[in-house]
Design a protein around this motif. Structure first.
Motif, PDB file in Angstrom:
ATOM      1  N   ALA A 114      36.498  39.972  46.151  1.00 36.68           N
ATOM      2  CA  ALA A 114      37.291  40.238  45.175  1.00 36.68           C
ATOM      3  C   ALA A 114      37.889  38.700  44.440  1.00 36.68           C
ATOM      4  N   ALA A 115      37.485  37.468  45.035  1.00 40.11           N
ATOM      5  CA  ALA A 115      37.776  36.101  44.544  1.00 40.11           C
ATOM      6  C   ALA A 115      37.575  36.095  43.071  1.00 40.11           C
ATOM      7  N   GLU A 116      36.342  36.543  42.740  1.00 41.76           N
ATOM      8  CA  GLU A 116      35.729  36.374  41.341  1.00 41.76           C
ATOM      9  C   GLU A 116      36.822  36.590  40.181  1.00 41.76           C
ATOM     10  N   GLU A 117      37.617  37.899  40.748  1.00 43.12           N
ATOM     11  CA  GLU A 117      38.322  38.302  39.587  1.00 43.12           C
ATOM     12  C   GLU A 117      39.839  37.844  39.626  1.00 43.12           C
ATOM     13  N   LEU A 118      40.154  37.422  41.222  1.00 46.76           N
ATOM     14  CA  LEU A 118      41.535  37.156  41.303  1.00 46.76           C
ATOM     15  C   LEU A 118      41.780  35.496  41.214  1.00 46.76           C
ATOM     16  N   LEU A 119      40.872  34.815  41.311  1.00 47.41           N
ATOM     17  CA  LEU A 119      40.908  33.271  41.259  1.00 47.41           C
ATOM     18  C   LEU A 119      41.440  33.114  40.021  1.00 47.41           C
ATOM     19  N   PRO A 120      40.994  33.463  38.822  1.00 47.95           N
ATOM     20  CA  PRO A 120      41.515  32.960  37.619  1.00 47.95           C
ATOM     21  C   PRO A 120      43.328  33.284  37.472  1.00 47.95           C
TER      22      PRO A 120
END
Length: 887
Positions: free
Chosen positions: A326-332
């Motif tokens: 989920a980091a790809e969508e949550l990091l921004p």
């Protein structure tokens, strides 16, 4: 018909129905016209006689109306409700022969009007029963029903359980759904006793849902919609209690995901917190997609509430541990929190970013590194450790520039009204402002009345009589108007009524005599000057001798240009007109004095008594009253209940003023209070709400004196009062020195209890700084004194300082916070709110550079204590900023 009207005049309501019976449609229409005339006539009668006759008028008029709309309008008229005992049983009698559909139409129309009493509710209820139609529902009906329910709980001496009363009501399914759609819930419904919540409306309604008497889905939908819509805190608390007591299932919560997301993003803190909890549960159950989580997280992390932001970041950490993909969508979204004003939130977001970084694409990693430039300087080293060479080196730091509002420019009043039509419009607008809050409009209207009463009296009188025919003083006998004008505070109404002959010469004479009163406190004394001017203008306008007023301000602050005042005196001399004593005295208080030697020479050259006085006044350039430098600590009673009974005392720092013999000897008696010496709280003051924009306009060049006199009022805002700092922004625009009194008043305002009062003080702070009249060292010293005596709380001062700094005035805020900190840091036990003050100071130092006064005493020792408390963390942050500047 004559017999019917005789019965109405005598109040014989039992005779009305038999007398109406033989009248046909035409007869009833003719009788109705007579009743309307009698209704109008009765408005001028004494209360007892008027009430008795109006009951009969109401009953007879209802019977004479043949249309449902007209009957409902007649019954719902505001002026027909001033009785003690209801006449509605007689109304129902005279309507007994009407068709059910007609009665139903009347019931619906009455319900749609303002139903405000139990009697009106019962009238609509009985009409609906006779018509055989459902009970019409409206806000007024439901509000009155709720009050009826509350009252019925106490009938018979013993309190009945609320649920028992509601259970017995057969119309719950109609009334409760409308209850939750009202703009505001009735107070008896919204109020929940914390000691017995089980007896509250939320508890009763949810219990009735369990019994099947109310629809669960409809109640849940109504409460969710109200939480989404927002409203009063008590109303939202009510709905939250209902929702929590209903205990929605996972399916019911999942069906409203969009609503919870909107509440979390934009709802008040309690509502957003609950929505956040629901969304966390749904996410744990897999009912929330990563995209939805990212969307709501971006909104929550933008909020200023630290608790909500911290909870959301904690939840995002759990999600990343559970599902690294989920980091790809949550990091921004997490990187957006780098710009949050709370440095703790920034630190937590940076740690989450470090955990998510290995699992994201290079593009997302680079974007997060760019966002890291928003981090506070205290986190820059940690950011370099996380992002490494991806973190762009900060460009050369530009020279800091303080952002202050432009100094307020004096706004001229402008030329007087050129025509009677223009003046009539201005006067009408000024009279509509019953409290005369617009000083500019008040002064223009007053001066215009005097001018046109001399040059076009007949035209002016004709225009005003037509435009103001509806004013109260135009509709009552002159003796009554005299008594009210002498007793009340009617502003421009007094002058206009005098011009139109609506008050007598004797009243004007008596008003001028009474206008010599000086008052017993600063509020009464300043008001007395306004009233003395009005009575003098009311007398002068009857003769039409004055060409204009001397005291009309040049600018919106109330100040008069010295050269302009000389020209006005010259005009009086040319016309051989003698100046009004009060008008000239007010003009002297308003004239700008500093650097006006040329104007003084021209005034002296006039060769008149007024010219000589003006010249001497300008050359002396002395305050109306000198503020003594020694502060006084006084015991002040603090009232905490609506009866204003003092229940405790507090010590406050106040100031005294010296006397002025010139004002005592040369000015009219209504000004003598200003020239007397005054010590804090020696004056008898019984004012509760004290506010008038005219006060600063009375002394526009003596802000320091005015601040000293009104200091007790401003100081009361730190304890129990609200609305006490309204004058601080205007005070910051006054002329003369801004010394101890102005800065002490500002210090009290920055520590006021109410947030809006602190906001007014921040406005005054910025105006003083913009005008280069702020002494930061003096303000900091006053604040340190008040903090030491616990008159001001550190957390309130921190809130005000944060607000001021947020406008861009970081250097200004830091300059007055630095003198405050040493004494607080030296305390054995840190006061509550000190960490917040340190955080504001640290942010200011990071942006504007270290304080010019050097290291803050005691800061290094606090930073060296060790530990992870907010106090130590913010002390380290401020010390770092002071040591390295902006990095």
């Amino acid at each position: 018909m004559t017999t019917l009207l005789d019965a109405v005049r005598e109040g014989r309501m039992d005779d009305i129905r038999p007398l109406l019976a033989p009248l046909d449609r035409g007869g009833r229409k003719a009788a109705l016209e007579e009743l309307k005339a009698l209704r109008k006539e009765a408005r001028g009668w004494r209360w007892g006689e008027r009430t008795r006759v109006r009951k009969a008028i109401l009953v007879a008029g209802a019977g004479c109306h043949t249309g449902a709309a007209g009957c409902a309008t007649w019954l719902g008229a505001r002026d027909m409700r001033d009785w003690v005992h209801s006449p509605y049983p007689w109304v129902l009698e005279v309507l007994g022969d009407r068709e059910p559909d007609w009665l139903a139409d009347v019931a619906r129309r009455l319900a749609a009007r303002a139903v405000e009493s139990d009697a009106e509710y019962r009238l609509v209820e009985e009409l609906a029963r006779r018509a055989g139609c459902p009970l019409p529902v409206s806000d007024g009906m439901v509000r009155t029903w709720a009050e009826r329910v509350n009252s019925s709980r106490w009938q018979g001496g013993a309190e009945k359980p609320l649920i028992d009363v509601l259970r017995a009501d057969t119309r719950l399914d109609v009334l409760v759904p409308h209850l939750l759609t009202m703009p505001e819930l009735p107070p008896v419904v919204a109020w929940v006793d914390s000691h017995s919540p089980a007896g509250s409306w939320p508890a009763a309604l949810t219990a009735l849902v369990a019994e099947g008497l109310l629809d669960r889905a409809a109640l849940l939908d109504s409460c969710a919609a109200r939480l989404l819509r927002g409203g009063k805190p008590t109303d939202l608390r009510f709905c939250l209690l209902v929702v929590r007591r209903l205990g929605p299932t996972s399916g019911e919560e999942a069906a409203r995901v969009a609503d919870w997301m909107a509440m979390a993003a934009d709802g008040p803190s309690p509502v957003a917190g609950h929505a956040q909890e629901v969304l966390a549960r749904l996410d744990a159950q897999g009912a929330l997609s990563v995209r939805q989580l990212a969307e709501v997280s971006g909104a929550v992390l933008f909020r200023t509430e630290k608790k909500l932001v911290r909870a959301q970041l904690i939840h995002l950490g759990k999600v990343l541990r559970r599902d690294p993909s989920a980091a790809e969508e949550l990091l921004p979204v997490i990187a957006d929190a780098f710009g949050h004003p709370d440095t703790d939130a920034q630190e937590r977001a940076l740690k989450l970013a470090a955990r998510a970084l290995p699992a994201v694409s290079p593009e997302v990693r680079e974007e997060a590194a760019r966002m890291a430039s928003l981090l506070a300087p205290v986190h820059r080293e940690a950011a370099r450790a996380v992002f490494g060479e991806l973190l762009e080196e900060a460009p050369g730091v530009a020279a800091y520039e303080e952002i202050l509002p432009p100094p307020p420019a004096p706004r001229p009043l402008g030329p007087p009204a050129a025509s009677v039509a223009e003046l009539t419009e201005e006067v009408t607008a000024a009279l509509l402002r019953s409290d005369q809050e617009d000083v500019t409009a008040f002064e223009r209207a007053l001066d215009g009345l005097v001018r046109h009463a001399r040059t076009g009296r007949e035209e002016l009188v004709a225009a005003l009589e037509s435009a103001l025919a509806g004013q109260w003083w135009a509709k009552i006998p002159r003796d009554d108007a005299d008594r009210r004008m002498l007793r009340g505070r009617d502003g421009l109404h007094l002058v206009v009524a005098s011009l139109l002959g609506r008050i007598s010469r004797r009243a004007v004479h008596d008003g001028q005599t009474r206008g010599t009163a000086t008052g017993t406190c600063s509020h009464a004394a300043l008001d007395a000057i306004v009233h003395a001017r009005l009575w003098e203008a009311a007398a002068g306008i009857r003769t039409g001798r004055l060409p204009y007023l001397l005291a009309t301000p040049t600018w919106h602050t109330g100040a008069i240009d010295a050269s302009e005042l000389v020209e006005r005196l010259s005009g009086y001399q040319a016309l051989d007109v003698r100046a009004g004593a009060v008008d000239f005295a007010q003009a002297l208080l308003r004239v700008r004095r500093t650097g006006e030697e040329e104007a003084a020479e021209r005034a002296a050259a006039l060769g008149t008594a007024e010219g000589d006085r003006l010249a001497a006044w300008l050359r002396a350039d002395e305050p109306v009253a000198t503020v003594l430098p020694r502060q006084v600590e006084a015991e002040v009673p603090v009232a905490r209940d609506w009866l204003r009974q003092p229940v405790t005392t507090v010590r406050r720092v106040l100031l005294s003023t010296d006397g002025n013999r010139l004002v005592q000897q040369k000015f009219p008696r209504s000004f003598h209070w200003l020239g007397s010496p005054h010590a804090p709280l020696n004056d008898r003051c019984h004012h509760w709400v004290v506010e008038s924009p005219h006060w600063t306009a009375i002394l526009p060049e003596d802000g320091e004196t005015l601040a000293a006199w009104l200091l007790p009022t401003v100081a009361s805002g730190v304890e129990e009062q609200r609305g006490t700092t309204w004058l601080l922004p205007a005070l910051a625009e006054t002329g003369g020195p801004a010394a101890g009194a102005v800065h002490l008043a500002l210090a009290y305002g920055l520590g006021a209890r109410d947030a809006e009062d602190r906001l007014a003080a921040v406005d005054a702070l910025l105006v003083l700084a913009a005008r280069d009249r702020l002494d930061a060292g003096l303000l900091g010293g006053e604040l340190a004194t008040l903090l030491q005596r616990e008159s001001v709380k550190p957390n309130r001062l921190a809130d005000a300082a944060r607000t001021a700094a947020g406008t861009g005035a970081y250097g200004t805020v830091l300059s007055f916070l630095v003198p405050v900190l040493p004494a607080l840091l030296a305390r054995e036990r840190a006061p509550r709110g000190l960490s917040e003050l340190l955080a504001v100071a640290a942010e200011c130092a990071e942006r504007s550079g270290p304080p010019r006064t050097g290291p803050v005493p005691g800061l290094a020792e606090t930073a060296a204590r060790g530990g992870t408390t907010q106090l130590v963390r913010q002390a380290i942050r401020l010390e770092t900023a002071c040591r390295v500047g902006t990095g």
